[in-house]
Design an enzyme around this catalytic site. Structure first.
Site, PDB file in Angstrom:
ATOM      1  N   ASN A 101       0.831  -2.776  -7.020  1.00  0.00           N
ATOM      2  CA  ASN A 101       1.014  -1.380  -6.616  1.00  0.00           C
ATOM      3  C   ASN A 101       1.378  -0.456  -7.777  1.00  0.00           C
ATOM      4  O   ASN A 101       1.609   0.730  -7.578  1.00  0.00           O
ATOM      5  CB  ASN A 101       2.061  -1.287  -5.499  1.00  0.00           C
ATOM      6  CG  ASN A 101       1.507  -1.893  -4.213  1.00  0.00           C
ATOM      7  OD1 ASN A 101       0.305  -2.146  -4.108  1.00  0.00           O
ATOM      8  ND2 ASN A 101       2.384  -2.140  -3.249  1.00  0.00           N
ATOM      9  N   ARG A 106      -6.968   1.815  -0.480  1.00  0.00           N
ATOM     10  CA  ARG A 106      -6.531   3.193  -0.281  1.00  0.00           C
ATOM     11  C   ARG A 106      -6.433   3.947  -1.609  1.00  0.00           C
ATOM     12  O   ARG A 106      -6.027   5.104  -1.656  1.00  0.00           O
ATOM     13  CB  ARG A 106      -5.156   3.205   0.387  1.00  0.00           C
ATOM     14  CG  ARG A 106      -5.215   2.817   1.847  1.00  0.00           C
ATOM     15  CD  ARG A 106      -3.840   2.712   2.421  1.00  0.00           C
ATOM     16  NE  ARG A 106      -3.058   3.917   2.298  1.00  0.00           N
ATOM     17  CZ  ARG A 106      -3.164   4.961   3.102  1.00  0.00           C
ATOM     18  NH1 ARG A 106      -4.020   4.947   4.076  1.00  0.00           N
ATOM     19  NH2 ARG A 106      -2.398   6.015   2.915  1.00  0.00           N
ATOM     20  N   ARG A 110      -1.310   5.094   8.840  1.00  0.00           N
ATOM     21  CA  ARG A 110      -1.500   5.370   7.424  1.00  0.00           C
ATOM     22  C   ARG A 110      -2.308   6.643   7.178  1.00  0.00           C
ATOM     23  O   ARG A 110      -3.382   6.629   6.559  1.00  0.00           O
ATOM     24  CB  ARG A 110      -2.111   4.168   6.716  1.00  0.00           C
ATOM     25  CG  ARG A 110      -1.294   2.916   6.954  1.00  0.00           C
ATOM     26  CD  ARG A 110      -1.644   1.813   6.026  1.00  0.00           C
ATOM     27  NE  ARG A 110      -1.110   1.981   4.695  1.00  0.00           N
ATOM     28  CZ  ARG A 110      -1.320   1.129   3.701  1.00  0.00           C
ATOM     29  NH1 ARG A 110      -2.058   0.069   3.905  1.00  0.00           N
ATOM     30  NH2 ARG A 110      -0.803   1.327   2.513  1.00  0.00           N
ATOM     31  N   ASP A 158       7.454  -4.462   2.210  1.00  0.00           N
ATOM     32  CA  ASP A 158       6.550  -5.567   1.852  1.00  0.00           C
ATOM     33  C   ASP A 158       7.278  -6.903   1.686  1.00  0.00           C
ATOM     34  O   ASP A 158       6.645  -7.945   1.629  1.00  0.00           O
ATOM     35  CB  ASP A 158       5.799  -5.218   0.560  1.00  0.00           C
ATOM     36  CG  ASP A 158       5.020  -3.941   0.708  1.00  0.00           C
ATOM     37  OD1 ASP A 158       4.004  -3.953   1.403  1.00  0.00           O
ATOM     38  OD2 ASP A 158       5.468  -2.910   0.179  1.00  0.00           O
ATOM     39  N   VAL A 184       9.652   1.803   7.636  1.00  0.00           N
ATOM     40  CA  VAL A 184       8.638   2.424   6.762  1.00  0.00           C
ATOM     41  C   VAL A 184       7.288   2.524   7.474  1.00  0.00           C
ATOM     42  O   VAL A 184       6.638   3.572   7.460  1.00  0.00           O
ATOM     43  CB  VAL A 184       8.511   1.649   5.435  1.00  0.00           C
ATOM     44  CG1 VAL A 184       7.446   2.287   4.542  1.00  0.00           C
ATOM     45  CG2 VAL A 184       9.855   1.593   4.717  1.00  0.00           C
TER      46      VAL A 184
HETATM   47  N1  EPU Z   1       2.636   8.624   5.324  1.00  0.00           N
HETATM   48  C1  EPU Z   1       2.272   9.719   6.058  1.00  0.00           C
HETATM   49  N2  EPU Z   1       1.378  10.597   5.505  1.00  0.00           N
HETATM   50  C2  EPU Z   1       0.859  10.421   4.261  1.00  0.00           C
HETATM   51  C3  EPU Z   1       1.259   9.299   3.497  1.00  0.00           C
HETATM   52  C4  EPU Z   1       2.162   8.406   4.077  1.00  0.00           C
HETATM   53  O1  EPU Z   1       2.720   9.913   7.185  1.00  0.00           O
HETATM   54  O2  EPU Z   1       0.044  11.256   3.808  1.00  0.00           O
HETATM   55  C5  EPU Z   1       3.586   7.639   5.929  1.00  0.00           C
HETATM   56  C6  EPU Z   1       2.894   6.285   6.138  1.00  0.00           C
HETATM   57  O3  EPU Z   1       2.171   6.269   7.333  1.00  0.00           O
HETATM   58  C7  EPU Z   1       4.062   5.327   6.145  1.00  0.00           C
HETATM   59  C8  EPU Z   1       5.047   5.997   5.167  1.00  0.00           C
HETATM   60  O4  EPU Z   1       4.628   7.349   5.020  1.00  0.00           O
HETATM   61  O5  EPU Z   1       4.643   5.268   7.422  1.00  0.00           O
HETATM   62  C9  EPU Z   1       5.139   5.355   3.820  1.00  0.00           C
HETATM   63  O6  EPU Z   1       3.860   5.264   3.236  1.00  0.00           O
HETATM   64  P1  EPU Z   1       3.641   5.353   1.679  1.00  0.00           P
HETATM   65  O7  EPU Z   1       2.807   6.550   1.368  1.00  0.00           O
HETATM   66  O8  EPU Z   1       4.960   5.232   0.998  1.00  0.00           O
HETATM   67  O9  EPU Z   1       2.797   4.054   1.394  1.00  0.00           O
HETATM   68  P2  EPU Z   1       1.495   3.903   0.499  1.00  0.00           P
HETATM   69  O10 EPU Z   1       1.629   4.662  -0.760  1.00  0.00           O
HETATM   70  O11 EPU Z   1       0.290   4.084   1.335  1.00  0.00           O
HETATM   71  C10 EPU Z   1       2.403   1.892  -0.908  1.00  0.00           C
HETATM   72  C11 EPU Z   1       1.973   0.484  -1.130  1.00  0.00           C
HETATM   73  C12 EPU Z   1       2.242  -0.331   0.104  1.00  0.00           C
HETATM   74  C13 EPU Z   1       3.735  -0.258   0.401  1.00  0.00           C
HETATM   75  C14 EPU Z   1       4.183   1.195   0.550  1.00  0.00           C
HETATM   76  C15 EPU Z   1       5.670   1.346   0.748  1.00  0.00           C
HETATM   77  C16 EPU Z   1       0.125   0.767  -2.652  1.00  0.00           C
HETATM   78  C17 EPU Z   1      -1.346   0.656  -2.904  1.00  0.00           C
HETATM   79  N3  EPU Z   1       0.543   0.466  -1.439  1.00  0.00           N
HETATM   80  O12 EPU Z   1       1.599   2.363   0.167  1.00  0.00           O
HETATM   81  O13 EPU Z   1       1.905  -1.658  -0.206  1.00  0.00           O
HETATM   82  O14 EPU Z   1       4.003  -0.953   1.589  1.00  0.00           O
HETATM   83  O15 EPU Z   1       3.799   1.936  -0.626  1.00  0.00           O
HETATM   84  O16 EPU Z   1       6.375   0.794  -0.324  1.00  0.00           O
HETATM   85  O17 EPU Z   1       0.895   1.083  -3.558  1.00  0.00           O
HETATM   86  C18 EPU Z   1       1.049  -3.785   0.142  1.00  0.00           C
HETATM   87  O18 EPU Z   1       1.144  -3.940  -1.081  1.00  0.00           O
HETATM   88  O19 EPU Z   1       0.749  -4.707   0.946  1.00  0.00           O
HETATM   89  C19 EPU Z   1       1.266  -2.460   0.691  1.00  0.00           C
HETATM   90  C20 EPU Z   1       0.932  -2.120   1.940  1.00  0.00           C
END
Ligand code: EPU
Length: 441
Positions: A27, A100, A129, A314, A336
């Site tokens: 990540n 993503r 998401r 995670d 989360v």
């Molecule tokens: N969210 C929204 N709107 C948005 C973006 C996020 O409502 O525009 C919500 C999501 O639905 C979720 C929360 O905010 O409920 C947190 O999401 P976040 O944006 O922090 O997650 P992400 O950036 O999509 C990354 C990691 C994930 C990890 C999360 C939290 C990457 C590629 N993915 O996701 O990793 O769980 O941060 O730490 O960096 C994994 O590695 O298996 C994985 C899912």
């Protein structure tokens, strides 16, 4: 991995013992690769793992004219963005379905080309998401967002302008979106309620090496002074603390003893505290961390996932497998993602006693309470696990199923294991090194 090897017969019941190595964080690495687009000169990234997400981002970068030279064994990537150009929409589509990351190309592409096309996003099915925060951020910088069939077209009619934003929730991706966009926008950008995960901090390290001016205040406010040009970076990626914790949970669930070379303490403090409270033992040295089950009973705990410095979402799924072996009732409140307990169905099928609830159990109320999301789990243990036929649901849930199969007596069939390649480097080789017994189809 082809369909033939997508099935593992796991002969469980043997403690995992031995030594493995983790490399750079999935990540972080993918985001650092995207950051290279912002430089006028080539970048070099080290400690890069051989995982499918790196391949996906490599493909996307190449489509946009970035030259990527990889030495997979050494774990180095050289990324040359000198000839960046627009990519063909159909090609992006073909590459992006499984990740993503494409959404994070927006800022850099808007600066370089004035436009970006983002196809419908993939990623793990662990909740809705949405990308509303990302699009709001881009609009605030002055970008025009146009949703079309199959994806989103975004353009910058003029240079993007620094802005002041407060996130409704400290999203990792949205914080990264803002960083990758603000560094070359005109003027100052301020982000309140930012996420400050170690992977984000390492992205800030990379951007600073490139010439960006970024400060992080104690109250999770990030301030960026936009600059006119950035250059390439040389950087060694921080370790994958999710993979390290996954192996730690595997050691606990199977009664084993695993040395995770490359794992580092500072990013894992919260995990290590929890691991110790459950009854696991660990020893830290300069090479890595040794995780072991000392024998005897494990203890149940009350746990809540949270943004950094809280307990990572995670880390939750692999640890839940270990909690099925702890004495008493454990409560896990997932704050989360609204839908990250789907993987417990298979564990129940293997004999675990786990109930999921819509209420916020065990701690403070979260934004998913009263909203019909099954986001709290109560695990009652210890329960022996029995072999079963399992289908991998998502990356972390899938690894958890694998751990459960390794802990269970008998032979389990685990299907869809190629999903695990997205984030766990050469995991079958590591399983062999740890003495796991399994066959492929
Ligand atoms: N969210 C929204 N709107 C948005 C973006 C996020 O409502 O525009 C919500 C999501 O639905 C979720 C929360 O905010 O409920 C947190 O999401 P976040 O944006 O922090 O997650 P992400 O950036 O999509 C990354 C990691 C994930 C990890 C999360 C939290 C990457 C590629 N993915 O996701 O990793 O769980 O941060 O730490 O960096 C994994 O590695 O298996 C994985 C899912």
């Amino acid at each position: 991995m082809d369909a033939m090897t997508d099935l593992l017969y796991v002969h469980g019941g043997t403690p995992l013992q031995g030594e493995i190595t983790v490399r750079g964080a999935k990540n972080f690495v993918s985001k650092a690769m995207v950051a290279s687009l912002l430089g006028e000169t080539p970048s070099e990234l080290r400690n890069v793992p051989q995982i499918r997400d790196v391949g996906v981002v490599t493909g996307l970068l190449e489509l946009h004219g970035v030259r990527v030279d990889a030495d997979a064994e050494a774990g180095t990537l050289r990324l040359d963005p000198t000839d960046v150009e627009s990519a063909h929409v159909a090609d992006i589509d073909a590459h992006a379905g499984s990740s993503r990351i494409p959404i994070l190309f927006c800022g850099p592409l808007l600066h370089r080309l004035g436009e970006a096309f983002i196809p419908d996003l993939g990623g793990c099915r662990i909740g809705d998401r949405p990308i509303n925060y990302h699009l709001d951020i881009l609009r605030q910088f002055g970008a025009v967002v146009d949703k079309r069939a199959g994806g989103i077209h975004i353009r910058a009619p003029r240079r993007l302008q620094g802005t002041k934003i407060a996130l409704p929730y400290p999203s990792v991706g949205a914080t990264e979106q803002l960083l990758l966009t603000a560094v070359r926008a005109e003027g100052i950008t301020e982000l309140a309620n930012a996420a400050i995960e170690p992977e984000i901090m390492d992205l800030i390290n990379v951007l600073q090496k490139m010439g960006a001016i970024i400060s992080v205040d104690t109250d999770r406010v990030i301030r960026i002074e936009g600059v006119d040009r950035l250059v390439g970076y040389q950087h060694t990626a921080l370790a994958d603390r999710i993979e390290a914790a996954s192996w730690a949970s595997a050691a606990l669930a199977t009664g084993g003893d695993i040395v995770v070379r490359g794992a580092t303490q500072p990013e894992m403090t919260t995990f290590l505290n929890t691991f110790r409270k459950v009854g696991g033992e660990f020893a830290i040295d300069d090479e890595g961390i040794r995780f072991s089950h000392p024998g005897g009973e494990l203890r149940s705990i009350v746990l809540e996932t949270d943004v950094h410095p809280g307990f990572m979402t995670d880390w939750q799924q692999p640890l839940v497998v270990a909690l099925t072996q702890a004495t008493g009732l454990s409560i896990v409140h997932e704050t989360v993602y609204e839908n990250r307990f789907g993987f417990t169905d298979a564990l129940r099928g293997m004999g675990a006693t786990i109930q999921v609830y819509k209420e916020c159990l065990g701690g403070r109320p979260c934004r998913f309470g009263q909203r019909n999301f099954s986001h709290s789990a109560v695990i009652s243990g210890p329960t022996p696990l029995a072999a079963a036929d399992i289908e991998v649901p998502d990356l972390r849930g899938g690894f958890s199923h694998l751990i459960a199969a390794l802990a269970a007596k008998g032979t389990s069939q685990v299907r869809g294991i190629s999903l695990i390649d997205r984030g766990y480097e050469r995991f079958t080789e590591k399983l062999v090194a740890l003495g796991a017994e399994f066959d492929r189809d």
